[in-house]
Design a protein around this motif. Structure first.
Motif, PDB file in Angstrom:
ATOM      1  N   ASP A   1      -3.968 -19.551 -21.702  1.00  0.00           N
ATOM      2  CA  ASP A   1      -2.870 -19.998 -22.571  1.00  0.00           C
ATOM      3  C   ASP A   1      -2.180 -18.833 -23.271  1.00  0.00           C
ATOM      4  OD1 ASP A   1      -2.957 -22.666 -22.011  1.00  0.00           O
ATOM      5  OD2 ASP A   1      -3.954 -23.285 -23.863  1.00  0.00           O
ATOM      6  N   GLU A   2      -2.958 -17.827 -23.652  1.00  0.00           N
ATOM      7  CA  GLU A   2      -2.384 -16.706 -24.403  1.00  0.00           C
ATOM      8  C   GLU A   2      -1.439 -15.862 -23.558  1.00  0.00           C
ATOM      9  OE1 GLU A   2      -6.762 -15.524 -23.625  1.00  0.00           O
ATOM     10  OE2 GLU A   2      -5.516 -17.325 -23.623  1.00  0.00           O
ATOM     11  N   HIS A   3      -1.509 -16.036 -22.223  1.00  0.00           N
ATOM     12  CA  HIS A   3      -0.643 -15.272 -21.321  1.00  0.00           C
ATOM     13  C   HIS A   3       0.369 -16.171 -20.610  1.00  0.00           C
ATOM     14  CE1 HIS A   3      -3.397 -12.020 -22.060  1.00  0.00           C
ATOM     15  NE2 HIS A   3      -4.396 -12.657 -21.493  1.00  0.00           N
ATOM     16  N   ARG A   4       0.535 -17.393 -21.089  1.00  0.00           N
ATOM     17  CA  ARG A   4       1.433 -18.334 -20.429  1.00  0.00           C
ATOM     18  C   ARG A   4       2.877 -17.832 -20.492  1.00  0.00           C
ATOM     19  NH1 ARG A   4       1.660 -23.808 -23.318  1.00  0.00           N
ATOM     20  NH2 ARG A   4      -0.606 -23.553 -23.178  1.00  0.00           N
TER      21      ARG A   4
ATOM     22  N   GLY B   1       6.714 -17.535 -21.094  1.00  0.00           N
ATOM     23  CA  GLY B   1       7.627 -18.196 -22.016  1.00  0.00           C
ATOM     24  C   GLY B   1       7.114 -18.359 -23.429  1.00  0.00           C
ATOM     25  N   VAL B   2       5.876 -17.944 -23.700  1.00  0.00           N
ATOM     26  CA  VAL B   2       5.348 -18.043 -25.060  1.00  0.00           C
ATOM     27  C   VAL B   2       5.106 -16.648 -25.614  1.00  0.00           C
ATOM     28  CG1 VAL B   2       4.239 -20.254 -24.571  1.00  0.00           C
ATOM     29  CG2 VAL B   2       2.911 -18.149 -24.380  1.00  0.00           C
ATOM     30  N   VAL B   3       5.175 -16.533 -26.934  1.00  0.00           N
ATOM     31  CA  VAL B   3       4.881 -15.254 -27.585  1.00  0.00           C
ATOM     32  C   VAL B   3       3.366 -15.138 -27.719  1.00  0.00           C
ATOM     33  CG1 VAL B   3       5.217 -13.848 -29.645  1.00  0.00           C
ATOM     34  CG2 VAL B   3       7.046 -15.375 -28.864  1.00  0.00           C
ATOM     35  N   PRO B   4       2.756 -14.111 -27.153  1.00  0.00           N
ATOM     36  CA  PRO B   4       1.294 -13.981 -27.218  1.00  0.00           C
ATOM     37  C   PRO B   4       0.799 -13.964 -28.661  1.00  0.00           C
ATOM     38  CG  PRO B   4       2.222 -12.406 -25.665  1.00  0.00           C
ATOM     39  CD  PRO B   4       3.379 -13.002 -26.409  1.00  0.00           C
ATOM     40  N   PRO B   5      -0.364 -14.558 -28.915  1.00  0.00           N
ATOM     41  CA  PRO B   5      -0.908 -14.558 -30.280  1.00  0.00           C
ATOM     42  C   PRO B   5      -1.307 -13.151 -30.713  1.00  0.00           C
ATOM     43  CG  PRO B   5      -2.530 -15.386 -28.734  1.00  0.00           C
ATOM     44  CD  PRO B   5      -1.250 -15.238 -27.963  1.00  0.00           C
ATOM     45  N   ASP B   6      -1.456 -12.972 -32.012  1.00  0.00           N
ATOM     46  CA  ASP B   6      -1.881 -11.679 -32.536  1.00  0.00           C
ATOM     47  C   ASP B   6      -3.370 -11.445 -32.309  1.00  0.00           C
ATOM     48  OD1 ASP B   6       0.685 -10.945 -33.783  1.00  0.00           O
ATOM     49  OD2 ASP B   6       0.277 -12.654 -35.080  1.00  0.00           O
ATOM     50  N   GLU B   7      -4.114 -12.534 -32.198  1.00  0.00           N
ATOM     51  CA  GLU B   7      -5.561 -12.423 -32.023  1.00  0.00           C
ATOM     52  C   GLU B   7      -6.062 -13.669 -31.310  1.00  0.00           C
ATOM     53  OE1 GLU B   7      -9.573 -11.742 -34.832  1.00  0.00           O
ATOM     54  OE2 GLU B   7      -7.548 -11.555 -35.670  1.00  0.00           O
ATOM     55  N   VAL B   8      -7.105 -13.507 -30.504  1.00  0.00           N
ATOM     56  CA  VAL B   8      -7.740 -14.634 -29.819  1.00  0.00           C
ATOM     57  C   VAL B   8      -9.227 -14.607 -30.152  1.00  0.00           C
ATOM     58  CG1 VAL B   8      -8.211 -15.757 -27.607  1.00  0.00           C
ATOM     59  CG2 VAL B   8      -6.066 -14.503 -27.929  1.00  0.00           C
ATOM     60  N   CYS B   9      -9.763 -15.761 -30.596  1.00  0.00           N
ATOM     61  CA  CYS B   9     -11.177 -15.857 -30.953  1.00  0.00           C
ATOM     62  C   CYS B   9     -11.812 -17.036 -30.220  1.00  0.00           C
ATOM     63  CB  CYS B   9     -11.348 -16.047 -32.463  1.00  0.00           C
ATOM     64  SG  CYS B   9     -10.887 -14.609 -33.454  1.00  0.00           S
ATOM     65  N   ASP B  10     -13.119 -16.956 -30.035  1.00  0.00           N
ATOM     66  CA  ASP B  10     -13.818 -18.030 -29.332  1.00  0.00           C
ATOM     67  C   ASP B  10     -13.821 -19.330 -30.126  1.00  0.00           C
ATOM     68  OD1 ASP B  10     -14.372 -16.568 -27.065  1.00  0.00           O
ATOM     69  OD2 ASP B  10     -16.297 -15.838 -27.819  1.00  0.00           O
TER      70      ASP B  10
ATOM     71  N   VAL C   1      -1.028 -22.565 -28.390  1.00  0.00           N
ATOM     72  CA  VAL C   1      -0.217 -21.365 -28.598  1.00  0.00           C
ATOM     73  C   VAL C   1       1.249 -21.704 -28.843  1.00  0.00           C
ATOM     74  CG1 VAL C   1       0.318 -20.961 -26.160  1.00  0.00           C
ATOM     75  CG2 VAL C   1       0.134 -19.011 -27.733  1.00  0.00           C
ATOM     76  N   GLU C   2       1.697 -22.869 -28.398  1.00  0.00           N
ATOM     77  CA  GLU C   2       3.090 -23.266 -28.620  1.00  0.00           C
ATOM     78  C   GLU C   2       3.248 -24.087 -29.891  1.00  0.00           C
ATOM     79  OE1 GLU C   2       5.692 -24.235 -25.071  1.00  0.00           O
ATOM     80  OE2 GLU C   2       3.722 -24.586 -24.201  1.00  0.00           O
ATOM     81  N   THR C   3       2.526 -25.209 -29.971  1.00  0.00           N
ATOM     82  CA  THR C   3       2.720 -26.136 -31.081  1.00  0.00           C
ATOM     83  C   THR C   3       2.175 -25.603 -32.396  1.00  0.00           C
ATOM     84  OG1 THR C   3       2.598 -27.996 -29.541  1.00  0.00           O
ATOM     85  CG2 THR C   3       2.331 -28.490 -31.872  1.00  0.00           C
ATOM     86  N   ASP C   4       1.038 -24.921 -32.365  1.00  0.00           N
ATOM     87  CA  ASP C   4       0.448 -24.387 -33.595  1.00  0.00           C
ATOM     88  C   ASP C   4       1.003 -23.015 -33.961  1.00  0.00           C
ATOM     89  OD1 ASP C   4      -1.203 -26.608 -33.836  1.00  0.00           O
ATOM     90  OD2 ASP C   4      -2.864 -25.668 -32.761  1.00  0.00           O
ATOM     91  N   LEU C   5       1.210 -22.175 -32.951  1.00  0.00           N
ATOM     92  CA  LEU C   5       1.484 -20.759 -33.209  1.00  0.00           C
ATOM     93  C   LEU C   5       2.874 -20.309 -32.796  1.00  0.00           C
ATOM     94  CD1 LEU C   5      -1.929 -19.312 -31.911  1.00  0.00           C
ATOM     95  CD2 LEU C   5      -1.391 -20.253 -34.167  1.00  0.00           C
ATOM     96  N   GLY C   6       3.707 -21.222 -32.336  1.00  0.00           N
ATOM     97  CA  GLY C   6       5.043 -20.845 -31.893  1.00  0.00           C
ATOM     98  C   GLY C   6       6.097 -21.084 -32.958  1.00  0.00           C
ATOM     99  N   GLY C   7       7.355 -21.056 -32.543  1.00  0.00           N
ATOM    100  CA  GLY C   7       8.468 -21.417 -33.422  1.00  0.00           C
ATOM    101  C   GLY C   7       8.462 -20.708 -34.757  1.00  0.00           C
ATOM    102  N   GLY C   8       8.339 -21.502 -35.827  1.00  0.00           N
ATOM    103  CA  GLY C   8       8.402 -20.968 -37.178  1.00  0.00           C
ATOM    104  C   GLY C   8       7.313 -19.969 -37.501  1.00  0.00           C
ATOM    105  N   ALA C   9       6.139 -20.121 -36.883  1.00  0.00           N
ATOM    106  CA  ALA C   9       5.053 -19.164 -37.137  1.00  0.00           C
ATOM    107  C   ALA C   9       5.448 -17.771 -36.670  1.00  0.00           C
ATOM    108  CB  ALA C   9       3.776 -19.622 -36.431  1.00  0.00           C
ATOM    109  N   VAL C  10       6.165 -17.708 -35.549  1.00  0.00           N
ATOM    110  CA  VAL C  10       6.649 -16.428 -35.035  1.00  0.00           C
ATOM    111  C   VAL C  10       7.783 -15.904 -35.912  1.00  0.00           C
ATOM    112  CG1 VAL C  10       7.723 -15.260 -33.073  1.00  0.00           C
ATOM    113  CG2 VAL C  10       5.984 -17.011 -32.674  1.00  0.00           C
ATOM    114  N   GLU C  11       8.732 -16.778 -36.228  1.00  0.00           N
ATOM    115  CA  GLU C  11       9.905 -16.377 -37.008  1.00  0.00           C
ATOM    116  C   GLU C  11       9.533 -15.846 -38.387  1.00  0.00           C
ATOM    117  OE1 GLU C  11      12.389 -19.806 -37.133  1.00  0.00           O
ATOM    118  OE2 GLU C  11      12.524 -19.972 -34.949  1.00  0.00           O
ATOM    119  N   LEU C  12       8.487 -16.417 -38.990  1.00  0.00           N
ATOM    120  CA  LEU C  12       8.084 -16.016 -40.338  1.00  0.00           C
ATOM    121  C   LEU C  12       7.087 -14.865 -40.338  1.00  0.00           C
ATOM    122  CD1 LEU C  12       7.723 -19.576 -41.907  1.00  0.00           C
ATOM    123  CD2 LEU C  12       9.515 -17.901 -42.386  1.00  0.00           C
TER     124      LEU C  12
END
Length: 206
Positions: A167-170, A172-181, A140-151
């Protein structure tokens, strides 16, 4: 590195990655030349006190030298270890930053520059349709954080790889838009939605 005129990197990289970088820059003609930067990626064999201390001294030399990181993942799951997590390069980047006061330039995920470069490549190849871009990953941080959020990318977290429950509720992180198995589950849901198929493009980081 080429744009910055860097020619003699001290590399925390495995040999194949190191060779790839060196062939794309104009390296210093002398092996005795001083190192002009530190490049840190995933290289377990390099993470020794001796090598870290060498990097520390390079970064503190005059004038200060840049620290370049391929990414800041705190931990990884290797192919040889399906049950246990291992340290990623992130903690070593943080240690050098703390010891030297030099802020690392991250050239991979999750920097905005990295995502913009990938999106630009899609556009140049005429692969980018109108609509929203989805980024799929297990961190959720390395793949989906930073620039992914900004863009404003559509950020999908999959419960595979190095995903850990909660992880999706950790904090300090922006929660993902969707969570899949899994990535397959997400693709199936995408295939079953004509709207999504017409309005999205995938970037898989898992």
């Amino acid at each position: 590195m080429r744009k910055q005129g860097l020619r003699r990197p001290f590399c925390f990289l495995e040999q194949s990655s190191r060779d790839e970088i060196l062939k794309n820059i104009e390296t210093s003609p002398s092996e005795d030349a001083e190192y002009d930067c530190v490049v840190l990626g995933l290289a377990p064999s390099m993470f020794t006190y001796e090598h870290l201390n060498t990097a520390f001294r390079i970064l503190l030399s005059t004038p200060p030298k840049p620290l370049i990181a391929t990414h800041r993942a705190k931990y990884i799951r290797t192919q040889s270890s399906t049950d246990s997590l291992s340290l990623g390069p992130g903690p070593f980047v943080a240690a050098l930053e703390a010891a030297t006061g030099v802020q690392a330039e991250v050239v991979g995920k999750p920097s905005r520059t990295f995502f913009e470069m990938v999106i630009d490549d899609f556009a140049e190849d005429e692969l980018l349709p109108e609509g929203r871009i989805a980024i799929v990953g297990d961190d959720v941080e390395t793949d989906l954080g930073g620039g992914a959020v900004e863009l404003g990318l559509w950020r999908v977290l999959v419960r595979t790889g190095k995903y850990r429950p909660g992880d999706e509720h950790r904090p300090g992180v922006v929660p993902p838009d969707e969570v899949c198995d899994s990535f397959a589950v997400f693709i199936n849901s995408l295939m079953n939605s004509s709207y999504l198929m017409n309005s999205s493009y995938l970037m898989n980081s898992s």
